[in-house]
Every structure is written in structure tokens, then in C-alpha cells.
Design a protein around this motif. Sequence first.
Motif, PDB file in Angstrom:
ATOM      1  N   GLN A 212       5.817 -61.138  64.334  1.00  0.00           N
ATOM      2  CA  GLN A 212       5.416 -60.407  63.137  1.00  0.00           C
ATOM      3  C   GLN A 212       5.286 -58.930  63.491  1.00  0.00           C
ATOM      4  O   GLN A 212       4.552 -58.567  64.408  1.00  0.00           O
ATOM      5  N   ILE A 213       6.030 -58.077  62.787  1.00  0.00           N
ATOM      6  CA  ILE A 213       5.863 -56.644  62.990  1.00  0.00           C
ATOM      7  C   ILE A 213       5.329 -56.007  61.717  1.00  0.00           C
ATOM      8  O   ILE A 213       5.447 -56.554  60.617  1.00  0.00           O
ATOM      9  N   LEU A 214       4.734 -54.846  61.879  1.00  0.00           N
ATOM     10  CA  LEU A 214       4.246 -54.070  60.744  1.00  0.00           C
ATOM     11  C   LEU A 214       4.562 -52.611  61.020  1.00  0.00           C
ATOM     12  O   LEU A 214       4.076 -52.034  61.995  1.00  0.00           O
ATOM     13  N   GLY A 215       5.420 -52.034  60.175  1.00  0.00           N
ATOM     14  CA  GLY A 215       5.718 -50.613  60.269  1.00  0.00           C
ATOM     15  C   GLY A 215       4.674 -49.845  59.484  1.00  0.00           C
ATOM     16  O   GLY A 215       4.542 -50.006  58.271  1.00  0.00           O
ATOM     17  N   LEU A 216       3.891 -49.030  60.171  1.00  0.00           N
ATOM     18  CA  LEU A 216       2.765 -48.333  59.552  1.00  0.00           C
ATOM     19  C   LEU A 216       3.221 -47.081  58.815  1.00  0.00           C
ATOM     20  O   LEU A 216       4.322 -46.563  59.041  1.00  0.00           O
ATOM     21  N   ALA A 217       2.352 -46.565  57.969  1.00  0.00           N
ATOM     22  CA  ALA A 217       2.680 -45.391  57.177  1.00  0.00           C
ATOM     23  C   ALA A 217       2.902 -44.164  58.044  1.00  0.00           C
ATOM     24  O   ALA A 217       3.626 -43.238  57.646  1.00  0.00           O
ATOM     25  N   ASP A 218       2.277 -44.134  59.240  1.00  0.00           N
ATOM     26  CA  ASP A 218       2.436 -42.963  60.115  1.00  0.00           C
ATOM     27  C   ASP A 218       3.692 -43.032  60.981  1.00  0.00           C
ATOM     28  O   ASP A 218       3.930 -42.173  61.824  1.00  0.00           O
ATOM     29  N   GLY A 219       4.511 -44.090  60.802  1.00  0.00           N
ATOM     30  CA  GLY A 219       5.762 -44.191  61.527  1.00  0.00           C
ATOM     31  C   GLY A 219       5.745 -45.132  62.715  1.00  0.00           C
ATOM     32  O   GLY A 219       6.798 -45.482  63.255  1.00  0.00           O
ATOM     33  N   ARG A 220       4.553 -45.543  63.153  1.00  0.00           N
ATOM     34  CA  ARG A 220       4.487 -46.477  64.271  1.00  0.00           C
ATOM     35  C   ARG A 220       4.868 -47.877  63.829  1.00  0.00           C
ATOM     36  O   ARG A 220       4.664 -48.256  62.679  1.00  0.00           O
ATOM     37  N   ALA A 258      10.362 -56.091  72.556  1.00  0.00           N
ATOM     38  CA  ALA A 258      11.693 -56.133  71.951  1.00  0.00           C
ATOM     39  C   ALA A 258      11.595 -56.051  70.436  1.00  0.00           C
ATOM     40  O   ALA A 258      12.416 -55.399  69.769  1.00  0.00           O
ATOM     41  N   ALA A 259      10.604 -56.730  69.836  1.00  0.00           N
ATOM     42  CA  ALA A 259      10.439 -56.705  68.382  1.00  0.00           C
ATOM     43  C   ALA A 259      10.089 -55.309  67.895  1.00  0.00           C
ATOM     44  O   ALA A 259      10.573 -54.866  66.843  1.00  0.00           O
ATOM     45  N   VAL A 260       9.260 -54.600  68.652  1.00  0.00           N
ATOM     46  CA  VAL A 260       8.925 -53.222  68.284  1.00  0.00           C
ATOM     47  C   VAL A 260      10.170 -52.339  68.357  1.00  0.00           C
ATOM     48  O   VAL A 260      10.416 -51.524  67.456  1.00  0.00           O
ATOM     49  N   ARG A 269       9.332 -49.840  57.949  1.00  0.00           N
ATOM     50  CA  ARG A 269       8.013 -49.692  57.332  1.00  0.00           C
ATOM     51  C   ARG A 269       7.651 -51.011  56.653  1.00  0.00           C
ATOM     52  O   ARG A 269       8.509 -51.711  56.155  1.00  0.00           O
ATOM     53  N   ASN A 270       6.375 -51.306  56.613  1.00  0.00           N
ATOM     54  CA  ASN A 270       5.842 -52.499  55.970  1.00  0.00           C
ATOM     55  C   ASN A 270       6.017 -53.738  56.856  1.00  0.00           C
ATOM     56  O   ASN A 270       6.328 -53.628  58.040  1.00  0.00           O
ATOM     57  N   ALA A 271       5.798 -54.919  56.275  1.00  0.00           N
ATOM     58  CA  ALA A 271       5.812 -56.158  57.055  1.00  0.00           C
ATOM     59  C   ALA A 271       7.229 -56.680  57.232  1.00  0.00           C
ATOM     60  O   ALA A 271       8.052 -56.613  56.323  1.00  0.00           O
ATOM     61  N   GLY A 272       7.494 -57.221  58.406  1.00  0.00           N
ATOM     62  CA  GLY A 272       8.791 -57.820  58.692  1.00  0.00           C
ATOM     63  C   GLY A 272       8.672 -58.774  59.857  1.00  0.00           C
ATOM     64  O   GLY A 272       7.647 -58.810  60.539  1.00  0.00           O
ATOM     65  N   THR A 273       9.704 -59.546  60.086  1.00  0.00           N
ATOM     66  CA  THR A 273       9.671 -60.545  61.155  1.00  0.00           C
ATOM     67  C   THR A 273      10.965 -60.497  61.951  1.00  0.00           C
ATOM     68  O   THR A 273      12.052 -60.528  61.370  1.00  0.00           O
ATOM     69  N   VAL A 274      10.827 -60.431  63.270  1.00  0.00           N
ATOM     70  CA  VAL A 274      11.972 -60.464  64.172  1.00  0.00           C
ATOM     71  C   VAL A 274      12.063 -61.879  64.731  1.00  0.00           C
ATOM     72  O   VAL A 274      11.186 -62.330  65.464  1.00  0.00           O
ATOM     73  N   GLU A 275      13.124 -62.593  64.343  1.00  0.00           N
ATOM     74  CA  GLU A 275      13.286 -63.984  64.744  1.00  0.00           C
ATOM     75  C   GLU A 275      14.171 -64.079  65.984  1.00  0.00           C
ATOM     76  O   GLU A 275      15.189 -63.389  66.088  1.00  0.00           O
ATOM     77  N   CYS A 276      13.767 -64.946  66.912  1.00  0.00           N
ATOM     78  CA  CYS A 276      14.484 -65.088  68.179  1.00  0.00           C
ATOM     79  C   CYS A 276      14.678 -66.563  68.522  1.00  0.00           C
ATOM     80  O   CYS A 276      13.914 -67.422  68.078  1.00  0.00           O
ATOM     81  N   LEU A 277      15.712 -66.817  69.307  1.00  0.00           N
ATOM     82  CA  LEU A 277      15.910 -68.123  69.910  1.00  0.00           C
ATOM     83  C   LEU A 277      15.469 -68.041  71.365  1.00  0.00           C
ATOM     84  O   LEU A 277      15.825 -67.099  72.071  1.00  0.00           O
TER      85      LEU A 277
END
Length: 445
Positions: A212-220, A258-260, A269-277
Motif C-alpha cells: 500500500q502506498i500513499l502519495g502525499l500532498a507535499d510530493g512524498r 521498490a514500491a516507493v 498522489r493519493n492511495a495506490g497499490t503496487v502488486e508483486c509476485l
Amino acid sequence: MIESLLVANRGEIARRIIRTAKRLGVRAIAVYSEADADLPFVTEADEAVCVGPANPAQSYRNTEAILAAARSTGARAIHPGYGFLSENADFARTVEAGGLTWVGPGADAISAMGDKINARNLMAAAGVPVAPGTTEPAADLAAAVAAAAEIGYPVMVKAAAGGGGMGMGVAADEAALRTEYDKVRAFAERMFDDGSVLLERYFPRVRHVEVQILGLADGRVVALGERECSVQRRNQKLVEESPSPAVSPLLRSRLLAAAVRAGEAVDYRNAGTVECLLDVSTGEFFFLEMNTRLQVEHPVTELVYGLDLVEEQLRVAAGLAPAFDPDALTPRGHAIELRINAEDPKRFLPGPGVIGTWVEPTGEGVRVDSGYVAGNTVTPFYDSLMAKLIVSAPTRAEAIERARAAVASFELAGPKNNLPFFAELLENEEFRSGTYDTSLISRMR
């Protein structure tokens, strides 16, 4: 904070978003089809607008009707949930062009990740591991055969524009490839209006792990741990848990880093998901896809990290700082989610119907995100998901026991449902040991 929010979805996820919006003092506006008029999310919203008949193309995917509902109700933002319009880059652009706030990643990020071949190439350039595969669509069967010979059999044949486990097939040899290529291409043209096909190395024994990743408003971009999603039928998830029992601290640090990088590569930006095998035999992991939206299984992350991902989505969209300290993220305990579907527990075929009895389990560490109540009808027009049963506890073993008790006390009658399957799964030694992979259900059946 956003003042008014239109939820462009239905059922469980609409109800879930409305709950957080109202807690934050945001006016929640629902849209619904004629088939869903009696569902709880409609009455729980501050305002609701019917956007068309049962057919999703005429209601929940009807962009003109959704935007008209936003204008007529004075909505200032649109949250798409998951599915339907959530990963439609053109819709996201239209929403923003109309002066509304889109609660999700930018349209460019959606576009970049929506094409699986483009996404693979971007990730490889960013230093994210990708499985051996094609760097451009296999234009015809001859190109697919040549690519497979280079990659090595078995290969996974995938719709480049697909997602969520749809539009995929496995070919063990050239004869199978000839069949699967035509099948996947036809499916992709029908479902996604894009017949592009990619090939990847197929790994027979893998686990499906996502971050689970979250791109913040400040760019991180921050990573909120991983989820194990390997209990699947027909490449569709049934159970998710966090943290993954297969991920060591060292592997976790590599996965999250790696997800970051993946998020940063597309200015996410906002919520997203990096899926891996995750290759069980070697411990290697490979990028699978990025879902540019909120995931069905987001509650397990919420319970382990003690936050509200929908609130964080709204805060990012409003340009606000997160409600948590990104530099002091501390996961606690273990969480498991079971997807309660209206389907046969043996063959997993849809079984819609009228809900005669619906009594949700309660107790410490038990959460139910549901879209229905007794008296509602589960129709054949939409996904069969009725509810998500989520449990949390200090340890995985305790979480499994809580899940067993919750499944046993969930009273559900009317539609066919998969509660009996979960009762069986939670007794399965392979699952309980944490050593399972994506073929677990096939071994159980």
C-alpha cells in the motif's frame, strides 16, 4: 477539508466512504442505479441521486449522468471507490476540467499504469524488478510465439489494458499459446476495447504480495506495509492479510523501497497499490501491476497501522498534511480480511438472491464492512461481494482464531455464500502455517 463529496460507486465501498465523510463533517452524496434503490448506502448518504437503470454502462459507468448528479447537488469532489470509473483517466481529467476535485491519483499516473506494458517498462527504468517478458505488445500470433520462445515456457498471456485478474491465461507450450493468445485477445477487445497482449514468464509456485502506498500532498510517497493476497480463485482474491507471513524484515525493506520508487516514477498522489509476485523457491519478487485506486482489501492496512485510508485520500485531495506522522509509522499486530461473496462455496459460481437473514458477528477485533442488510436483494448485475469480514489481533494465530469464531457466528441466509469455504480454509494446515501460495484453493478442491 472538502465540503461535499459525491461517491461514484455502490454497495460496500460507497457505504465505507460515506461513513468516513460524515465523520469528518463532509456532506456525502450517493448515486445509485434503479436496482440499488433499497440498499443502505442510499439512505445513509446526506443526498442521493438515481443515475440510471441496473446496467452499469447506463448508471455507474455513465460519466454524463455522474457529472450531472455532481452539478445538481453542488458536489465539490468525486470519490470513485474501486472498479467502475476509478481507473478511468479520461473521467478523472473531465472531473478536474469541470472544476471538481478528483479523489485519486492524477490522470497521467492512471494512464501510465493502466497500460501493463508501459507500466512494466516504466518500472524497469525506475529500478523496480520486473519478470522476464515483452516490452511491446505481441502484434500477432507469430510475434507471440517468437516472444515466448525467448522468454521460455510456461508463459502468462495477459491483456495489456486489463487488471484485477481479468484477461489472463497460462500457456505451457506453443500449442497452448496459440489457443490462449486468441482467447485473451478476444476477451481484451470485448472488455477493454483494446486487444493488446503481453507475455510474461509464468511462475508455478508464487505468492501474491502487494504494498500500500500513499502519495502525499507535499510530493512524498510513503509505503504502508504489505498485504498477502495469495488465497485466490480464478486469479481473484478471496482472503488478504497483513503483514505477509512470507515476508522477512529484509525482504520487507526491499519490497517497500521498490514500491516507493514505483510511486515516485509516476509522481504518484493519493492511495495506490503496487502488486508483486513473490517466487517461493528463490525469494525474488517482481512487479505485477499498480492499482491506481483504493483496494478492496485496504481495511487490513488500516487495522495494522491504526489509520483511515479514506480520510487520508480526502486529505491528500484537499492538499492537507496526513493525519499521521509519515516518519513514525509503526505497524501493530495482524489483520485478516475475508470477502463474503454471494457465490457457491465449492465452485465459486455466482448465487444472487434475496437476503432473508443477515446478522453480522461482533466482538473485540471484529469489523464488518457490508453493503447489504436483511431484506435486500443481491442482484446479478454487479460483483458478488456482499461484505468484508476483517479481524485483527496481536498475532496471526490469534487473528485466525478470531476469524474462525466470526465466521461461525455470521448468520446469513438467502443467497448462496462462501462462509462454508472460509470455515474450511481457516482449518487448513497449509493456510494456518502461512506457507501457502496462489494454488492453495486448487489443492483444497
